[in-house]
Write a protein that holds these residues in place. Structure first.
Motif, PDB file in Angstrom:
ATOM      1  N   ALA A  63      94.684 -13.139 -24.104  1.00 44.83           N
ATOM      2  CA  ALA A  63      94.138 -14.639 -23.966  1.00 44.83           C
ATOM      3  C   ALA A  63      93.056 -15.010 -24.935  1.00 44.83           C
ATOM      4  CB  ALA A  63      93.968 -14.973 -22.648  1.00 44.83           C
ATOM      5  N   VAL A  64      92.138 -13.963 -25.178  1.00 44.07           N
ATOM      6  CA  VAL A  64      91.082 -14.279 -25.905  1.00 44.07           C
ATOM      7  C   VAL A  64      90.553 -12.589 -26.456  1.00 44.07           C
ATOM      8  CG1 VAL A  64      89.356 -14.257 -24.064  1.00 44.07           C
ATOM      9  CG2 VAL A  64      88.755 -15.237 -26.303  1.00 44.07           C
ATOM     10  N   ARG A  65      90.058 -12.721 -27.750  1.00 45.96           N
ATOM     11  CA  ARG A  65      89.795 -11.021 -28.234  1.00 45.96           C
ATOM     12  C   ARG A  65      88.588 -11.226 -28.968  1.00 45.96           C
ATOM     13  NH1 ARG A  65      94.806 -11.614 -32.053  1.00 45.96           N
ATOM     14  NH2 ARG A  65      93.958 -13.054 -33.634  1.00 45.96           N
ATOM     15  N   ASP A  66      87.897 -10.017 -28.722  1.00 43.52           N
ATOM     16  CA  ASP A  66      86.778  -9.365 -29.793  1.00 43.52           C
ATOM     17  C   ASP A  66      85.614 -10.612 -29.919  1.00 43.52           C
ATOM     18  OD1 ASP A  66      85.723  -7.668 -31.140  1.00 43.52           O
ATOM     19  OD2 ASP A  66      86.551  -8.192 -33.008  1.00 43.52           O
ATOM     20  N   VAL A  67      85.242 -11.019 -28.917  1.00 43.93           N
ATOM     21  CA  VAL A  67      83.996 -12.096 -28.650  1.00 43.93           C
ATOM     22  C   VAL A  67      82.771 -11.650 -28.425  1.00 43.93           C
ATOM     23  CG1 VAL A  67      83.157 -13.985 -27.460  1.00 43.93           C
ATOM     24  CG2 VAL A  67      85.482 -13.868 -27.785  1.00 43.93           C
ATOM     25  N   THR A  68      81.988 -11.590 -29.516  1.00 43.22           N
ATOM     26  CA  THR A  68      80.638 -11.201 -29.454  1.00 43.22           C
ATOM     27  C   THR A  68      79.689 -12.364 -29.510  1.00 43.22           C
ATOM     28  OG1 THR A  68      80.924  -8.860 -30.623  1.00 43.22           O
ATOM     29  CG2 THR A  68      78.911  -9.775 -30.545  1.00 43.22           C
ATOM     30  N   LEU A  69      78.861 -12.489 -28.499  1.00 41.39           N
ATOM     31  CA  LEU A  69      78.069 -13.763 -28.148  1.00 41.39           C
ATOM     32  C   LEU A  69      77.037 -13.405 -27.293  1.00 41.39           C
ATOM     33  CD1 LEU A  69      78.154 -16.780 -28.641  1.00 41.39           C
ATOM     34  CD2 LEU A  69      79.585 -17.002 -26.419  1.00 41.39           C
ATOM     35  N   GLU A  70      76.010 -13.847 -27.612  1.00 38.77           N
ATOM     36  CA  GLU A  70      74.288 -14.020 -26.558  1.00 38.77           C
ATOM     37  C   GLU A  70      74.284 -15.522 -26.246  1.00 38.77           C
ATOM     38  OE1 GLU A  70      71.165 -12.435 -28.727  1.00 38.77           O
ATOM     39  OE2 GLU A  70      71.969 -10.386 -28.575  1.00 38.77           O
ATOM     40  N   LEU A  71      73.839 -15.571 -25.046  1.00 38.66           N
ATOM     41  CA  LEU A  71      73.812 -16.768 -24.283  1.00 38.66           C
ATOM     42  C   LEU A  71      72.309 -16.912 -23.894  1.00 38.66           C
ATOM     43  CD1 LEU A  71      77.015 -16.791 -21.855  1.00 38.66           C
ATOM     44  CD2 LEU A  71      76.671 -17.945 -24.305  1.00 38.66           C
ATOM     45  N   PRO A  72      71.488 -17.684 -24.731  1.00 39.01           N
ATOM     46  CA  PRO A  72      69.980 -17.537 -24.336  1.00 39.01           C
ATOM     47  C   PRO A  72      69.706 -17.948 -23.003  1.00 39.01           C
ATOM     48  CG  PRO A  72      70.616 -18.555 -26.482  1.00 39.01           C
ATOM     49  CD  PRO A  72      71.890 -18.487 -25.899  1.00 39.01           C
ATOM     50  N   ALA A  73      68.599 -17.332 -22.488  1.00 36.36           N
ATOM     51  CA  ALA A  73      68.372 -17.947 -21.108  1.00 36.36           C
ATOM     52  C   ALA A  73      67.494 -19.117 -21.356  1.00 36.36           C
ATOM     53  CB  ALA A  73      66.969 -16.697 -20.681  1.00 36.36           C
ATOM     54  N   ARG A  74      67.593 -19.820 -20.248  1.00 35.50           N
ATOM     55  CA  ARG A  74      67.404 -21.302 -19.996  1.00 35.50           C
ATOM     56  C   ARG A  74      67.795 -22.409 -20.976  1.00 35.50           C
ATOM     57  NH1 ARG A  74      64.003 -17.619 -17.997  1.00 35.50           N
ATOM     58  NH2 ARG A  74      62.659 -17.363 -19.651  1.00 35.50           N
ATOM     59  N   GLN A  75      68.819 -22.174 -21.480  1.00 37.08           N
ATOM     60  CA  GLN A  75      69.289 -23.197 -22.405  1.00 37.08           C
ATOM     61  C   GLN A  75      70.675 -23.423 -22.264  1.00 37.08           C
ATOM     62  OE1 GLN A  75      68.800 -22.104 -26.744  1.00 37.08           O
ATOM     63  NE2 GLN A  75      66.834 -21.155 -26.350  1.00 37.08           N
ATOM     64  N   VAL A  76      71.194 -24.309 -22.555  1.00 33.43           N
ATOM     65  CA  VAL A  76      72.852 -24.947 -22.217  1.00 33.43           C
ATOM     66  C   VAL A  76      73.606 -24.527 -23.587  1.00 33.43           C
ATOM     67  CG1 VAL A  76      74.375 -26.758 -21.848  1.00 33.43           C
ATOM     68  CG2 VAL A  76      72.065 -26.736 -21.002  1.00 33.43           C
ATOM     69  N   THR A  77      74.750 -23.572 -23.384  1.00 38.27           N
ATOM     70  CA  THR A  77      75.705 -23.272 -24.376  1.00 38.27           C
ATOM     71  C   THR A  77      76.954 -23.920 -23.830  1.00 38.27           C
ATOM     72  OG1 THR A  77      74.483 -21.060 -24.796  1.00 38.27           O
ATOM     73  CG2 THR A  77      76.632 -21.475 -25.629  1.00 38.27           C
ATOM     74  N   ALA A  78      77.487 -24.796 -24.855  1.00 42.98           N
ATOM     75  CA  ALA A  78      78.844 -25.263 -24.746  1.00 42.98           C
ATOM     76  C   ALA A  78      79.851 -24.292 -25.315  1.00 42.98           C
ATOM     77  CB  ALA A  78      78.790 -26.486 -25.101  1.00 42.98           C
ATOM     78  N   LEU A  79      80.727 -24.086 -24.556  1.00 44.96           N
ATOM     79  CA  LEU A  79      81.995 -23.368 -25.149  1.00 44.96           C
ATOM     80  C   LEU A  79      83.000 -24.441 -25.537  1.00 44.96           C
ATOM     81  CD1 LEU A  79      82.444 -20.389 -22.849  1.00 44.96           C
ATOM     82  CD2 LEU A  79      80.897 -20.560 -24.703  1.00 44.96           C
ATOM     83  N   VAL A  80      83.405 -24.780 -26.869  1.00 46.30           N
ATOM     84  CA  VAL A  80      84.315 -25.784 -27.011  1.00 46.30           C
ATOM     85  C   VAL A  80      85.471 -25.464 -27.848  1.00 46.30           C
ATOM     86  CG1 VAL A  80      82.488 -27.528 -27.127  1.00 46.30           C
ATOM     87  CG2 VAL A  80      83.127 -26.385 -29.281  1.00 46.30           C
ATOM     88  N   GLY A  81      86.448 -26.228 -27.903  1.00 44.80           N
ATOM     89  CA  GLY A  81      87.669 -25.890 -28.605  1.00 44.80           C
ATOM     90  C   GLY A  81      88.958 -26.372 -27.585  1.00 44.80           C
ATOM     91  N   PRO A  82      90.231 -26.470 -28.249  1.00 43.58           N
ATOM     92  CA  PRO A  82      91.516 -26.831 -27.670  1.00 43.58           C
ATOM     93  C   PRO A  82      91.910 -26.056 -26.385  1.00 43.58           C
ATOM     94  CG  PRO A  82      91.920 -25.625 -29.676  1.00 43.58           C
ATOM     95  CD  PRO A  82      90.326 -25.852 -29.516  1.00 43.58           C
ATOM     96  N   SER A  83      92.699 -26.776 -25.915  1.00 48.13           N
ATOM     97  CA  SER A  83      93.343 -26.050 -24.629  1.00 48.13           C
ATOM     98  C   SER A  83      94.069 -24.730 -24.945  1.00 48.13           C
ATOM     99  CB  SER A  83      94.180 -26.917 -23.893  1.00 48.13           C
ATOM    100  OG  SER A  83      93.517 -28.050 -23.485  1.00 48.13           O
ATOM    101  N   GLY A  84      93.606 -23.802 -24.024  1.00 46.17           N
ATOM    102  CA  GLY A  84      94.484 -22.619 -24.384  1.00 46.17           C
ATOM    103  C   GLY A  84      93.830 -21.494 -25.246  1.00 46.17           C
ATOM    104  N   CYS A  85      92.612 -21.823 -25.726  1.00 49.59           N
ATOM    105  CA  CYS A  85      92.070 -20.686 -26.610  1.00 49.59           C
ATOM    106  C   CYS A  85      90.968 -19.962 -25.862  1.00 49.59           C
ATOM    107  CB  CYS A  85      91.484 -21.771 -27.753  1.00 49.59           C
ATOM    108  SG  CYS A  85      89.997 -22.635 -27.061  1.00 49.59           S
ATOM    109  N   GLY A  86      91.120 -19.689 -24.785  1.00 49.20           N
ATOM    110  CA  GLY A  86      90.421 -18.890 -24.014  1.00 49.20           C
ATOM    111  C   GLY A  86      88.990 -19.097 -23.381  1.00 49.20           C
ATOM    112  N   LYS A  87      88.650 -20.359 -23.436  1.00 47.46           N
ATOM    113  CA  LYS A  87      87.122 -20.811 -23.044  1.00 47.46           C
ATOM    114  C   LYS A  87      87.013 -20.352 -21.516  1.00 47.46           C
ATOM    115  CE  LYS A  87      87.837 -24.975 -24.049  1.00 47.46           C
ATOM    116  NZ  LYS A  87      88.933 -25.078 -24.306  1.00 47.46           N
TER     117      LYS A  87
END
Length: 300
Positions: A63-87
């Motif tokens: 469904a989704v592959r090889d994601v490397t991502l840091e989500l900073p503390a006490r911030q808002v991170t939006a995952l955006v993209g079209p339908s079906g891309c693994g968000k």
């Protein structure tokens, strides 16, 4: 207006927002204005959640592959993209919601120093640090407003009435719902409007004092007025809680998110992380041409 700014007359909440001299609202201008009015994000903030080479598959289907991502503390991170891309698939992996759905998660996910998928990490320990809000409001239909809010606390063994009462009021205040329901706490939760039910679900998640709040398109079933209230709530909560928001509405991401992560489908129809960074930068001057094409509405 720069070449890679998508333009539109009115965004999906019905709000015209700031306008370009040509008479259309620009996605970039919304992001820039929102960044200027929000609490400044700390660029050196530690990661609340760290994903390294994460892939999620169901049987032979990745469904989704090889994601490397840091989500900073006490911030808002939006995952955006079209339908079906693994968000949403990726969001649910953070909370181990694929454990009983046949999903396989490869790579590493950490909440602080906690290895989410380590053999000795119980799922309950992970979920005790995370709150989850789904696309559609899902209050427990047979419970009162009050019982909905304190359900998680009771599940965790808290029985003292004074603690439950204080926690319920605090959570409802944080969800901007207290003044509406304080005189009807024991009424059925299903009597609330759709937007109020969603805020109740947010209050239920907040009552257990989560470090992280995962929100899977929380406004997709709401009208523009209710959507605006949820967005105001996200902004108000972000100094205290790390929020990860899945949304198809790029204007919503521009309004509320400190950072954006863009997901698109690869040539083999598998979801990939294409680009991440401060929201205004991603939407106005992306590095990857695929992001530019998505922001301009040429793909997705």
């Amino acid at each position: 207006m720069t070449e890679n700014e998508r333009t539109i007359a009115v965004d999906e909440t019905g709000s015209p927002g700031p306008r370009h001299p040509s008479g259309v609202t620009t996605l970039g201008s919304v992001a820039a204005r929102s960044a200027a009015t929000r609490r400044p994000a700390d660029p050196s903030a530690a990661a609340a959640v760290t994903l390294e080479h994460v892939s999620v598959s169901f049987g032979r289907q990745v469904a989704v592959r090889d994601v490397t991502l840091e989500l900073p503390a006490r911030q808002v991170t939006a995952l955006v993209g079209p339908s079906g891309c693994g968000k949403t698939t990726l969001l649910r992996a953070i909370n181990r919601l694929h454990d009983h759905t046949g999903g396989r998660v490869d790579g590493s996910i950490r909440i602080g120093d906690l290895d989410v998928y380590a053999p000795r990490t119980p799922p309950e320990l992970v979920r005790g640090r995370i709150g989850m809000v789904f696309q559609r409001p899902n209050p427990f239909p047979t419970m009162s407003i009050y019982d909905n809010v304190v359900a998680g606390l009771r599940f965790n063994g808290i029985r003292r009435k004074s603690l439950l009462k204080d926690a319920a009021e605090s959570a409802l205040r944080h969800a901007a719902l207290w003044d509406i329901v304080k005189d009807q706490l024991h009424a059925p939760a299903v009597r609330l409007s759709g937007g109020q039910q969603q805020r109740l679900c947010i209050a239920r998640a907040l009552a257990v004092y989560p470090e992280i709040l995962l929100m899977d398109e929380p406004c997709s079933a709401l009208d523009p007025i209710a959507t605006a209230k949820i967005e105001d709530l996200i902004t108000a909560l972000s100094p205290d809680v790390t929020i990860v928001l899945v949304t198809h509405n790029m204007f919503q991401a521009a309004r509320v998110a400190d950072r954006a992560a863009v997901f698109l489908l690869g040539d083999d129809r598998v979801g990939e992380l294409v680009e991440t960074g401060p929201t205004a930068e991603v939407f106005t001057s992306p590095f990857d041409p695929r992001t530019t094409a998505y922001v301009e509405g040429r793909v997705g």
